[in-house]
Design an enzyme around this catalytic site. Sequence first.
Site, PDB file in Angstrom:
ATOM      1  N   GLU A   1      19.723  -7.019  -3.098  1.00 40.01           N
ATOM      2  CA  GLU A   1      20.799  -6.163  -3.617  1.00 40.01           C
ATOM      3  C   GLU A   1      21.767  -6.930  -4.524  1.00 40.01           C
ATOM      4  O   GLU A   1      21.959  -6.584  -5.687  1.00 40.01           O
ATOM      5  CB  GLU A   1      21.570  -5.549  -2.435  1.00 40.01           C
ATOM      6  CG  GLU A   1      22.726  -4.679  -2.906  1.00 40.01           C
ATOM      7  CD  GLU A   1      23.343  -3.841  -1.797  1.00 40.01           C
ATOM      8  OE1 GLU A   1      22.609  -3.348  -0.922  1.00 40.01           O
ATOM      9  OE2 GLU A   1      24.574  -3.658  -1.820  1.00 40.01           O
TER      10      GLU A   1
ATOM     11  N   ASP B   1      23.375  -9.560   2.938  1.00 43.03           N
ATOM     12  CA  ASP B   1      24.497  -9.018   3.719  1.00 43.03           C
ATOM     13  C   ASP B   1      25.725  -9.921   3.563  1.00 43.03           C
ATOM     14  O   ASP B   1      26.819  -9.458   3.254  1.00 43.03           O
ATOM     15  CB  ASP B   1      24.122  -8.924   5.199  1.00 43.03           C
ATOM     16  CG  ASP B   1      22.869  -8.081   5.395  1.00 43.03           C
ATOM     17  OD1 ASP B   1      22.879  -6.921   4.971  1.00 43.03           O
ATOM     18  OD2 ASP B   1      21.882  -8.599   5.952  1.00 43.03           O
TER      19      ASP B   1
END
Length: 383
Positions: free
Chosen positions: A270, A19
């Site tokens: 990610e 994040d």
Amino acid sequence: MKQAVSCDIFCNVIDNYGDIGVSWRLARQLANEFGITVRLWVDDMASFAKLCPDADASLESQRCRGVEVRLWGKDFTDVTPAKLVIDAFGCTLPESYRAAMAVQESVWINLEYLSAEDWVEGCHKLPSPRPPLTRYFFFPGFTKKTGGLLLERDLLARRDAFLNDPLQQKGFWESVGMEIPSGDTLKISLFAYENDALEGLLDAWVNGKQAVLCLVPEGRILPQVVKYFSDETGRTYARGNLELRVLPFVEQERYDELLWACDVNFVRGEDSCVRAQWAGKPFVWQIYPQHDEVHWQKLQAFLDFYDTTLSPEAAHAMQGWWRVWNGGDGDVGQAWDAFAAARGELDVRAKVWGWELSQNTLALNLLDFIQEIGRIRALKIEG
Ligand code: TRH
């Protein structure tokens, strides 16, 4: 291009570094490449400081790499919102701040997680009314109908310069305490969550025909590595045809060099997965596991995209190894050997794939979309 003057990015760190990794990367790019005044609000300074070690985790406000980095605490009554507000991955903005956004007429973007699934195209840019504001979904992705991927303007040129310059490569290897490895050694970076397939993989490397050098950044997989070698104190391990080195977690801008220097990269989550794609080398993705198992669909959707131009053998090898590495059925050693045997073809695919994706970059798409929203608003006012 007309530019948004100021931007607030909000990041709620759930776990790991993805994040804040994505938020920090976007913040730097908007500030340094587009001249936008960026404030990055993060609720966990310690995680931020891992990616940017010159930051001081005890400070509530500091400037790092052209970005104002602020601790996302509780009180927002005195904060004037920026013209562009991005909440990363659907985090909830403070109520008083939202009220002030309406006064400022801020444009509100929800930057979503990355997925190759086909529903993404239909949801990208959708408005979600939050009267008196509208929040817009912005999805990264792999097609022109999505927001694309984060890519710094000079990244591919820097990568190519590194790959063509033995001095830079020597510098990298020296920074990890080594000389340039010999050409027939397979160099592998391993960034991973805990993984049941690790033992079988290390066995395959130990007993394999080719010499393997494995570089492991400190993190969640480390206890398993230590257990495998039955040695808690070491940073360098050697057994059979495998040499394994534990590396410190490096600042985010330097992580790319590790990916460029290796022949195969194991990545997770990610952001590191995207960086592996820019590295243009064969890679293995350990996807972030979700409780309801939907990560399998996400993984398959990516593979279906990526595999389209591979021969059936190489596609089978890639799919087989990726599934095993993500906890699926199969013999670990055999699946790895098949993947390694397909490396020549996977190498070519990785280069073409990276080049194709580089035509669709997230920051540019985002700024174009902000302009689009401005035009929609103007039409509404005129109408
Ligand atoms: O840390 P992650 O597992 O993050 C995950 C995912 O983003 C997941 O989707 C999300 O839901 C979850 O967090 C909360 O993996 P990721 O995304 O690759 O982020 C790691 C970041 O750390 C990335 O920006 C690269 C960076 N990094 C360094 O800066 N230095 C290092 O030495 C290494 C290994 C990584």
